[in-house]
Scaffold this motif. Structure first.
Motif, PDB file in Angstrom:
ATOM      1  N   LYS A   1     -19.899  21.961  17.277  1.00  0.00           N
ATOM      2  CA  LYS A   1     -19.662  21.623  18.679  1.00  0.00           C
ATOM      3  C   LYS A   1     -18.858  20.327  18.773  1.00  0.00           C
ATOM      4  N   THR A   2     -18.350  20.048  19.945  1.00  0.00           N
ATOM      5  CA  THR A   2     -17.750  18.746  20.201  1.00  0.00           C
ATOM      6  C   THR A   2     -18.860  17.712  20.377  1.00  0.00           C
ATOM      7  N   ILE A   3     -18.521  16.447  20.169  1.00  0.00           N
ATOM      8  CA  ILE A   3     -19.520  15.394  20.057  1.00  0.00           C
ATOM      9  C   ILE A   3     -20.272  15.128  21.359  1.00  0.00           C
ATOM     10  N   ASP A   4     -19.718  15.533  22.490  1.00  0.00           N
ATOM     11  CA  ASP A   4     -20.424  15.332  23.755  1.00  0.00           C
ATOM     12  C   ASP A   4     -21.749  16.086  23.786  1.00  0.00           C
TER      13      ASP A   4
ATOM     14  N   LEU B   1     -17.229  14.530  32.906  1.00  0.00           N
ATOM     15  CA  LEU B   1     -17.139  13.280  32.147  1.00  0.00           C
ATOM     16  C   LEU B   1     -17.250  13.514  30.643  1.00  0.00           C
ATOM     17  N   ARG B   2     -17.527  14.746  30.256  1.00  0.00           N
ATOM     18  CA  ARG B   2     -17.649  15.033  28.822  1.00  0.00           C
ATOM     19  C   ARG B   2     -16.346  14.734  28.080  1.00  0.00           C
ATOM     20  N   GLU B   3     -15.223  15.105  28.677  1.00  0.00           N
ATOM     21  CA  GLU B   3     -13.933  14.871  28.024  1.00  0.00           C
ATOM     22  C   GLU B   3     -13.707  13.381  27.810  1.00  0.00           C
ATOM     23  N   ASN B   4     -14.100  12.573  28.788  1.00  0.00           N
ATOM     24  CA  ASN B   4     -13.961  11.123  28.643  1.00  0.00           C
ATOM     25  C   ASN B   4     -14.767  10.608  27.457  1.00  0.00           C
ATOM     26  N   LEU B   5     -15.978  11.132  27.273  1.00  0.00           N
ATOM     27  CA  LEU B   5     -16.816  10.714  26.155  1.00  0.00           C
ATOM     28  C   LEU B   5     -16.142  11.045  24.823  1.00  0.00           C
TER      29      LEU B   5
ATOM     30  N   VAL C   1     -23.601  20.066  14.009  1.00  0.00           N
ATOM     31  CA  VAL C   1     -22.356  19.582  13.410  1.00  0.00           C
ATOM     32  C   VAL C   1     -21.414  19.288  14.571  1.00  0.00           C
ATOM     33  N   TYR C   2     -20.882  18.072  14.614  1.00  0.00           N
ATOM     34  CA  TYR C   2     -20.158  17.614  15.797  1.00  0.00           C
ATOM     35  C   TYR C   2     -18.820  16.993  15.411  1.00  0.00           C
ATOM     36  N   TYR C   3     -17.809  17.281  16.222  1.00  0.00           N
ATOM     37  CA  TYR C   3     -16.464  16.750  16.025  1.00  0.00           C
ATOM     38  C   TYR C   3     -15.947  16.124  17.309  1.00  0.00           C
TER      39      TYR C   3
ATOM     40  N   ILE D   1     -28.147  16.453  10.650  1.00  0.00           N
ATOM     41  CA  ILE D   1     -26.921  16.652  11.421  1.00  0.00           C
ATOM     42  C   ILE D   1     -25.742  16.009  10.700  1.00  0.00           C
ATOM     43  N   ALA D   2     -24.547  16.374  11.119  1.00  0.00           N
ATOM     44  CA  ALA D   2     -23.319  15.777  10.578  1.00  0.00           C
ATOM     45  C   ALA D   2     -22.360  15.527  11.735  1.00  0.00           C
ATOM     46  N   ILE D   3     -21.758  14.346  11.741  1.00  0.00           N
ATOM     47  CA  ILE D   3     -20.782  13.971  12.762  1.00  0.00           C
ATOM     48  C   ILE D   3     -19.470  13.628  12.057  1.00  0.00           C
ATOM     49  N   PHE D   4     -18.392  14.291  12.474  1.00  0.00           N
ATOM     50  CA  PHE D   4     -17.071  14.067  11.896  1.00  0.00           C
ATOM     51  C   PHE D   4     -16.089  13.693  12.998  1.00  0.00           C
TER      52      PHE D   4
END
Length: 320
Positions: free
Chosen positions: A285-288, A101-105, A265-267, A223-226
């Motif tokens: 990392k990816t945002i999941d 379900l990570r991809e869905n998120l 750091v999340y994308y 943290i940083a979210i992009f």
């Protein structure tokens, strides 16, 4: 909805006060682009990116790059949104949703935000700055709403941070404005930056951590979210476009090694070099990962007592 109505809706930030508001708008936007575009333009250098071109009511404008491997279409979004809400409920209840379900998120967050951004690309060229400002603000709000849905205290605001001398005597207060201020049990636990792109902003995130922790003598996580780090690039041929990266790997590595690493750091749309480069892959990392594990681990670290700082909650003032 017509494109004019969608653009009008997207420019009114008061219409986006819940996750469901984002989902409702996204549903309407995806229904529009399913049948009413002038064209879909495929990127010449990375073919999984495409650009939507609007018809006359959108001045034949061409949107930002859309990653077709992440963006849901109208047919698949309804079921995806239902699964997304279920995943959020499981995370909030302390469960660990299954890995598939990570991809869905990732894809749902990406689709929600890119629907807003691409709709705003229908504004006249003279209003592009307004589009960037609104889009950036709404991405910050979306991330805060998602965190709050986890039953985590999260606001945007300005802090009055006491600066003390070696004897612990307060000398003065320094003001810091942040997109995310996460707290738990009367302690500030995480400071975060949320931007649609790291372009012209990555240096500030590292410096914010360095200055804040040096002035307060703490090790508070930053943290940083992009959303992504790609932009449209015109090719030599007319009506052909490609994409170019806006991420600066050299800057990121230099600050990570010589100043201080960020705590996350999340994308949504992560670039290939962020996966392949040995140093970058350790820190990006990816945002999941944030919602599945890192959020909870960071909240369990020692924080800063809220009595030490005065937080004034407010909407962010930075642009996209």
């Amino acid at each position: 909805m017509s494109l004019t109505q969608l653009v009008s809706h997207a420019t009114n930030k008061e219409r986006f006060n819940s996750i469901e508001d984002y989902i409702d708008f996204c549903t309407r936007y995806l229904e529009y682009v399913d049948t009413k575009l002038q064209a879909r333009i495929i990127s010449q250098n990375e073919s999984h990116y495409q650009f939507f071109q609007y018809k006359q009511e959108g001045s034949f404008n061409i949107t930002r790059p859309i990653n077709s491997a992440l963006m849901y279409d109208a047919n698949s979004f309804e079921q995806a949104a239902q699964q997304f809400n279920l995943t959020l409920e499981q995370l909030r209840d302390g469960q660990r949703p299954s890995g598939d379900l990570r991809e869905n998120l990732i894809r749902t967050i990406y689709t929600l935000q890119q629907s807003v951004g691409a709709a705003l690309d229908g504004l006249p060229a003279g209003k592009s700055n307004q589009a960037r400002k609104v889009n950036g603000d709404l991405f910050e709000r979306l991330i805060r709403l998602l965190i709050v849905s986890m039953n985590v205290d999260c606001v945007s605001g300005t802090m009055q941070v006491p600066v003390k001398d070696a004897d612990g005597t307060e000398l003065f207060k320094s003001s810091y404005q942040h997109d995310l201020l996460l707290s738990k049990e009367n302690e500030l636990k995480i400071i975060g930056s949320v931007k649609t792109s790291s372009k012209d902003r990555i240096d500030k995130v590292f410096m914010d951590k360095f200055l804040y922790n040096r002035l307060t003598d703490t090790a508070l996580p930053h943290i940083a979210i992009f959303l992504n780090d790609v932009q449209r690039k015109k090719t030599k041929r007319e009506n052909e476009y490609g994409v170019s990266a806006t991420f600066l790997p050299g800057h990121f590595k230099a600050y990570t090694v010589k100043l201080n690493p960020l705590d996350g750091v999340y994308y949504c749309d992560i670039r290939p070099n962020m996966r392949e480069d040995a140093l970058l892959s350790q820190h990006i990392k990816t945002i999941d990962h944030f919602f599945y594990s890192d959020l909870w681990e960071l909240l369990d670290r020692p924080g800063q007592t809220l009595e030490e700082i005065a937080i004034k909650e407010e909407e962010p003032t930075d642009d996209e």
